[in-house]
Design a protein around this motif. Structure first.
Motif, short mmCIF file in Angstrom:
data_model
loop_
_atom_site.label_atom_id
_atom_site.label_comp_id
_atom_site.label_asym_id
_atom_site.label_seq_id
_atom_site.Cartn_x
_atom_site.Cartn_y
_atom_site.Cartn_z
N ALA A 38 -12.30 -56.56 53.35
CA ALA A 38 -11.89 -55.33 52.69
C ALA A 38 -11.20 -55.62 51.36
CB ALA A 38 -10.97 -54.53 53.60
N VAL A 39 -10.34 -56.63 51.34
CA VAL A 39 -9.64 -56.99 50.10
C VAL A 39 -10.64 -57.52 49.08
CG1 VAL A 39 -7.91 -58.52 49.08
CG2 VAL A 39 -7.41 -57.32 51.22
N TRP A 40 -11.58 -58.35 49.50
CA TRP A 40 -12.61 -58.85 48.57
C TRP A 40 -13.38 -57.70 47.94
CZ3 TRP A 40 -15.13 -63.08 52.11
CH2 TRP A 40 -14.32 -64.22 52.12
N LEU A 41 -13.80 -56.74 48.77
CA LEU A 41 -14.56 -55.61 48.23
C LEU A 41 -13.68 -54.74 47.33
CD1 LEU A 41 -16.74 -54.90 51.35
CD2 LEU A 41 -17.56 -55.59 49.09
N HIS A 42 -12.39 -54.64 47.65
CA HIS A 42 -11.48 -53.91 46.75
C HIS A 42 -11.38 -54.62 45.40
CE1 HIS A 42 -8.24 -51.49 45.25
NE2 HIS A 42 -7.60 -52.60 44.95
N ARG A 43 -11.40 -55.94 45.43
CA ARG A 43 -11.32 -56.69 44.16
C ARG A 43 -12.57 -56.47 43.30
NH1 ARG A 43 -6.46 -58.30 44.60
NH2 ARG A 43 -5.69 -59.68 46.22
N LEU A 44 -13.65 -55.98 43.90
CA LEU A 44 -14.83 -55.56 43.16
C LEU A 44 -14.69 -54.10 42.72
CD1 LEU A 44 -17.80 -56.03 42.24
CD2 LEU A 44 -18.48 -55.38 44.55
N ALA A 45 -14.23 -53.23 43.61
CA ALA A 45 -14.14 -51.80 43.33
C ALA A 45 -13.06 -51.46 42.29
CB ALA A 45 -13.85 -51.03 44.62
N HIS A 46 -11.91 -52.13 42.35
CA HIS A 46 -10.79 -51.79 41.46
C HIS A 46 -11.16 -51.92 39.98
CE1 HIS A 46 -6.67 -51.06 40.30
NE2 HIS A 46 -6.68 -52.18 39.59
N PRO A 47 -11.75 -53.04 39.54
CA PRO A 47 -12.11 -53.13 38.12
C PRO A 47 -13.16 -52.09 37.71
CG PRO A 47 -12.37 -55.28 39.18
CD PRO A 47 -11.98 -54.30 40.23
N LEU A 48 -14.06 -51.76 38.63
CA LEU A 48 -15.04 -50.71 38.33
C LEU A 48 -14.32 -49.39 38.07
CD1 LEU A 48 -17.77 -51.52 41.01
CD2 LEU A 48 -18.00 -51.75 38.52
N SER A 49 -13.34 -49.08 38.91
CA SER A 49 -12.55 -47.86 38.74
C SER A 49 -11.79 -47.89 37.41
CB SER A 49 -11.59 -47.71 39.91
OG SER A 49 -10.80 -46.56 39.76
N GLU A 50 -11.19 -49.02 37.11
CA GLU A 50 -10.42 -49.17 35.87
C GLU A 50 -11.29 -48.98 34.63
OE1 GLU A 50 -6.84 -50.37 35.43
OE2 GLU A 50 -6.98 -49.23 37.29
N ARG A 51 -12.57 -49.33 34.72
CA ARG A 51 -13.50 -49.21 33.59
C ARG A 51 -14.19 -47.84 33.56
NH1 ARG A 51 -14.55 -54.71 35.33
NH2 ARG A 51 -13.71 -56.12 33.76
N GLY A 52 -13.79 -46.94 34.46
CA GLY A 52 -14.34 -45.59 34.44
C GLY A 52 -15.57 -45.38 35.29
N HIS A 53 -16.00 -46.38 36.03
CA HIS A 53 -17.16 -46.26 36.91
C HIS A 53 -16.70 -45.79 38.29
CE1 HIS A 53 -19.48 -48.33 33.85
NE2 HIS A 53 -18.61 -49.32 33.87
N VAL A 54 -16.11 -44.58 38.32
CA VAL A 54 -15.43 -44.13 39.52
C VAL A 54 -16.37 -43.90 40.70
CG1 VAL A 54 -13.39 -43.22 38.35
CG2 VAL A 54 -15.38 -41.76 38.63
N ILE A 55 -17.55 -43.39 40.45
CA ILE A 55 -18.46 -43.14 41.57
C ILE A 55 -18.93 -44.46 42.17
CG2 ILE A 55 -20.71 -42.19 42.22
CD1 ILE A 55 -20.15 -39.93 40.20
N LEU A 56 -19.28 -45.42 41.34
CA LEU A 56 -19.69 -46.73 41.84
C LEU A 56 -18.53 -47.39 42.59
CD1 LEU A 56 -21.86 -48.85 42.10
CD2 LEU A 56 -21.21 -49.72 39.84
N ALA A 57 -17.32 -47.28 42.05
CA ALA A 57 -16.14 -47.85 42.71
C ALA A 57 -15.93 -47.21 44.07
CB ALA A 57 -14.91 -47.66 41.83
N ARG A 58 -16.07 -45.88 44.14
CA ARG A 58 -15.90 -45.19 45.42
C ARG A 58 -16.99 -45.58 46.42
NH1 ARG A 58 -12.05 -40.99 45.91
NH2 ARG A 58 -12.61 -41.23 48.10
N LEU A 59 -18.21 -45.82 45.92
CA LEU A 59 -19.29 -46.26 46.81
C LEU A 59 -18.99 -47.64 47.40
CD1 LEU A 59 -22.47 -45.01 44.92
CD2 LEU A 59 -21.68 -44.29 47.19
N VAL A 60 -18.46 -48.54 46.58
CA VAL A 60 -18.08 -49.87 47.07
C VAL A 60 -16.97 -49.71 48.12
CG1 VAL A 60 -17.02 -52.09 46.46
CG2 VAL A 60 -18.81 -51.10 45.00
N SER A 61 -15.99 -48.86 47.83
CA SER A 61 -14.90 -48.61 48.76
C SER A 61 -15.42 -48.00 50.07
CB SER A 61 -13.89 -47.66 48.11
OG SER A 61 -12.90 -47.26 49.02
#
Length: 174
Positions: A22-45
């Motif tokens: 879960a933490v590894w996948l968050h480390r992928l999702a968080h930068p996506l969210s920070e860069r404005g890719h919120v839907i992709l980040a939420r999909l990873v989450s």
């Protein structure tokens, strides 16, 4: 391996620890969210939650060596901040207490431990090296190096007292 005496081999940890995944996948999702890719980040989450039973909002900020033991049922909200070397057990909620777009989730400082099934709500702080007991409901900040238990949580040990009475001590630590 250091935080789980049941771990027998590094390969076991890498393959079989949902909190780590879960933490590894968050480390992928968080930068996506920070860069404005919120839907992709939420999909990873969302995929991480499906895979691990751990829900970490992509907006949450997580430090180094964060360990979720057993994992299942953990929920970490969008504005939560988690420091380094934090230990969290299964069933913990770091939840919000407001519908406004503001800081509404807890901050957990370095070295804190949050026990199984604890609920920590609102923009409060769990201080450095503090402990929250299993099944506790925490609505007020917990000072550094203190332990809070119960529902509603109260300080025990060297920090005995009502959580609401500790605000001046917390301000002095900051």
């Amino acid at each position: 391996m250091e935080k789980d005496p049941a771990a027998r081999h590094p390969v076991e940890v890498l393959l079989c620890y949902p909190g780590l995944h879960a933490v590894w996948l968050h480390r992928l999702a968080h930068p996506l969210s920070e860069r404005g890719h919120v839907i992709l980040a939420r999909l990873v989450s969302h995929f991480a939650r499906f895979l691990t039973g751990v829900e970490i909002h992509p907006g949450a900020e997580i430090g180094r060596r964060f360990f979720i033991d057993h994992g299942d049922g953990v929920v970490i909200g969008e504005t939560a901040e988690i420091g380094d070397d934090v230990m969290m057990y299964h069933g913990v909620t770091l939840g919000g207490d407001s519908m406004k777009r503001e800081k509404r989730h807890p901050t957990v400082e370095d070295g804190a431990t949050i026990g199984t099934g604890a609920t920590v709500l609102g923009p409060i702080t769990i201080g450095r090296e503090a402990k929250v007991g299993a099944a506790s409901v925490v609505l007020d900040s917990v000072p550094a190096h203190c332990t809070a238990i119960g529902n509603p949580a109260e300080l025990v040990g060297d920090c005995v007292g009502e959580l609401g009475d500790t605000e001046t001590e917390l301000d002095a630590d900051i």
